[in-house]
Enzyme design. Sequence first.
Site, PDB file in Angstrom:
ATOM      1  N   GLY A   1     -13.735  67.616   8.242  1.00  0.00           N
ATOM      2  CA  GLY A   1     -13.680  67.783   9.692  1.00  0.00           C
ATOM      3  C   GLY A   1     -14.507  66.820  10.512  1.00  0.00           C
TER       4      GLY A   1
ATOM      5  CB  SER B   1     -12.597  66.765   1.552  1.00  0.00           C
ATOM      6  OG  SER B   1     -11.232  67.109   1.494  1.00  0.00           O
TER       7      SER B   1
ATOM      8  CD  GLU C   1      -6.349  68.622   1.658  1.00  0.00           C
ATOM      9  OE1 GLU C   1      -6.713  67.480   1.970  1.00  0.00           O
ATOM     10  OE2 GLU C   1      -5.467  69.248   2.283  1.00  0.00           O
TER      11      GLU C   1
HETATM   12 ZN   LIG Z   1      -4.228  66.917   4.612  1.00  0.00          ZN
END
Ligand SMILES: [Zn+2]
Length: 213
Positions: free
Chosen positions: A48, A76, A78
Site C-alpha cells: 500500500g 505486500s 501477496e
Molecule cells: Zn495485484
Amino acid sequence: MSRASTQLREEILYWCLESVRTGLNFNTQGNISVRLPEHEAIVITPSGVRYDVLTPDEMVVIGYDGVVVEGDLFPSTETDVHLAHYRARPDVNAIVHTESPYVNVFGAVGKTIDPVLLNMVLYAKGPVPIMPFEFSTNAEFGARSAATMGADVNAVVWGNHGLLSVGADLAGAFKVAVAVEANAQVLAGAMAIGTPNILRLADIVIPDGARLP
Ligand SMILES: [Zn+2]
C-alpha cells in the site's frame, strides 16, 4: 547489516517506478520481490505504499517460512503467493506482479495469451495461461498460481486481476511483464482484424551467437 543490500533495494525501487512509467501499474498496484538464497529469505515491496514516495529502506525482508525478519512496514499482501512461486521454481530469483490493461482484457474473458511477438516467445517462453478469478492473498492461491504457470513458462495471468512474471533476475522478470503486455495488446488487435500467426518457441531457429532483443 541488512540481508538485502542498498544496491538491491534501489534496483527494486527503480523497477517499481518503471512499472508505473511503462503503464504496467497505476497507484499502488503490483509488487516486486527478489530471492536472497544465502539467507533463505526474500526482499519484497511493502503493502500500500505509492512508489513515488517509497524509499529503499522500506523494503521488507521475509524468511522462506513467511516470518518478517527486517522492515517496519507491512509486506505486500501477496507475499505468500511470491513464496509459493519461489518454492515451486528453484530457477526463479525475482518476481514482478503487474496489473496491465491488455493482460487484463484476456484475463477478463479467460482467454490464454498466445505468443504473436518474438519478445513474448523468447521471454515468456510460451502461451501464458489464465487462472480463474479468486482472492489472491494466501498460500493456497500461490500454490495454484505456481501450478497453473508450470515449469516451462515464465508468467501466469490471474483472471480479473493481473499478471505474475518470473525471471532468473529482476531485469529478466520485468522483461517478461513488458513482453506479455505488448503481446496482449497486439494479439487483441490482430484477433479483431484477422487470424493471428501464433509463434512457438520450438519452431524458432535462433542463429548461433545471435544477440537477443
Ligand atoms: Zn495485484
